[in-house]
Design an enzyme around this catalytic site. Structure first.
Site, PDB file in Angstrom:
ATOM      1  N   MET A 135       0.810  -1.216   0.000  1.00  0.00           N
ATOM      2  CA  MET A 135       0.000   0.000   0.000  1.00  0.00           C
ATOM      3  C   MET A 135       0.850   1.276   0.000  1.00  0.00           C
ATOM      4  O   MET A 135       0.429   2.311   0.494  1.00  0.00           O
ATOM      5  CB  MET A 135      -0.972  -0.016   1.181  1.00  0.00           C
ATOM      6  CG  MET A 135      -1.915  -1.213   1.178  1.00  0.00           C
ATOM      7  SD  MET A 135      -2.808  -1.453  -0.386  1.00  0.00           S
ATOM      8  CE  MET A 135      -4.085  -0.226  -0.203  1.00  0.00           C
ATOM      9  N   ARG A 136       2.036   1.204  -0.578  1.00  0.00           N
ATOM     10  CA  ARG A 136       2.887   2.388  -0.705  1.00  0.00           C
ATOM     11  C   ARG A 136       3.198   2.610  -2.174  1.00  0.00           C
ATOM     12  O   ARG A 136       3.562   1.664  -2.882  1.00  0.00           O
ATOM     13  CB  ARG A 136       4.222   2.172   0.025  1.00  0.00           C
ATOM     14  CG  ARG A 136       4.087   1.919   1.493  1.00  0.00           C
ATOM     15  CD  ARG A 136       3.730   3.199   2.233  1.00  0.00           C
ATOM     16  NE  ARG A 136       3.594   2.948   3.673  1.00  0.00           N
ATOM     17  CZ  ARG A 136       3.304   3.885   4.545  1.00  0.00           C
ATOM     18  NH1 ARG A 136       3.115   5.133   4.153  1.00  0.00           N
ATOM     19  NH2 ARG A 136       3.181   3.610   5.819  1.00  0.00           N
ATOM     20  N   HIS A 159      -4.157  -4.536  -8.658  1.00  0.00           N
ATOM     21  CA  HIS A 159      -5.004  -3.452  -8.177  1.00  0.00           C
ATOM     22  C   HIS A 159      -6.469  -3.916  -8.189  1.00  0.00           C
ATOM     23  O   HIS A 159      -6.916  -4.524  -9.171  1.00  0.00           O
ATOM     24  CB  HIS A 159      -4.836  -2.207  -9.055  1.00  0.00           C
ATOM     25  CG  HIS A 159      -5.638  -1.065  -8.551  1.00  0.00           C
ATOM     26  ND1 HIS A 159      -5.289  -0.369  -7.410  1.00  0.00           N
ATOM     27  CD2 HIS A 159      -6.802  -0.530  -8.985  1.00  0.00           C
ATOM     28  CE1 HIS A 159      -6.204   0.547  -7.175  1.00  0.00           C
ATOM     29  NE2 HIS A 159      -7.131   0.476  -8.115  1.00  0.00           N
TER      30      HIS A 159
END
Ligand code: GAR
Length: 268
Positions: A135-136, A159
């Site tokens: 999540m970065r 995604h």
């Protein structure tokens, strides 16, 4: 059968996609081996999925780097090979109107975290890096050190939406809130933008009247667990080729698009 590819994985959460890739390597569907699992947080539950199998794991705590920067920016020292202006000019995560201080803080803190990631990853040479619920956003600092040949991308991401719709942190929620009739998931190569890189594969599901966020997430995740291993398998078989194509609009303007070509299977 070609060479067994070495796959590194970065995760932030439960790691069910990581598990799907591990399972496909173990069953022989993917001719590959996971060589490390890294995380941006010590709380990633998926870390133990790897360690249970003896896969090396490491954490680079982004949260603490970002907190230190907020408290006192001088204590967060960028790596020696860091070039702020070069990275700012390459990234496409922020628009030209974004607050310059926000962009600067982002690039510095990410490059510091990413230099630590690269330091850890150095111990485990790899052919492909999979972001499996990571999540970065990665900055150009990291991407260009992994994609040493810019024509051969080797960072993949999954995604939870049909890109280019709904990039960002809540693909299923955004799909649901928009009232879409179809949702899906996308695997793509990572470029300098947010979920904007060349698309490798997509799968779609129908959204019915009585669906909830939870039910569409369940439908989507089930497709993710099939799609990600399929895409990694294509990479392992050397069947993904990123090509640049151009075409002309009626008014004569030339447009470019980047497409991931899936080469025929060598068996046929
Ligand atoms: C998955 O739905 C993945 O598509 C999403 O996080 C979830 C991770 O689940 N990734 C993103 O939103 C990336 N922007 P997992 O940890 O169980 O694989």
């Amino acid at each position: 059968m070609g060479r067994t590819i070495r796959i590194g994985a970065l995760i932030s959460g439960t790691g069910t996609n990581l598990q799907a890739i591990i399972d496909s390597c173990e069953s022989g569907k993917i001719n590959g081996k996971i060589v490390f699992v890294g995380s941006d947080t010590p709380n990633a539950r998926g870390l133990e999925k790897g360690t249970r199998l003896g896969i090396p794991a490491f954490v680079v705590n982004y949260g603490s780097i970002i907190r230190d920067f907020k408290k006192n920016p001088a204590t967060v020292v960028p790596p020696d090979d860091f070039d702020l202006n070069d990275l700012i000019s390459k990234q496409t995560l922020f628009t030209a109107h974004a607050d310059p201080e926000t962009v600067k803080a982002f690039i510095i803190t990410r490059a510091v975290a990413e230099a630590k990631l690269i330091d850890e990853m150095r111990h485990y040479p790899f052919d492909l890096l999979v972001l499996a619920g990571y999540m970065r956003n990665l900055s150009p600092y990291f991407i260009e050190r992994v994609n040493t040949d810019p024509d051969i991308p080797r960072i993949m991401n999954i995604h939870p939406a049909l890109l280019p719709a709904f990039p960002g942190v809540d693909g299923y929620g955004d799909t649901f809130r928009y009232g879409c009739k179809i949702g899906g998931c996308t695997v793509h190569f990572v470029d300098y933008g947010e979920d904007s890189g060349p698309i490798i594969g997509q799968k779609a599901y129908e959204i019915l009247e009585d669906d909830t966020i939870d039910s569409i997430r369940a439908k989507g995740l089930k497709l993710e667990w099939a799609l990600y291993p399929e895409c990694v398998k294509l990479f392992a078989q050397g069947r993904l080729k990123t090509v640049h194509r151009s075409y002309e609009l009626k008014d004569g303007r030339k447009m470019r698009r980047t497409v991931v070509k899936i080469l025929p299977s060598p068996e046929y």
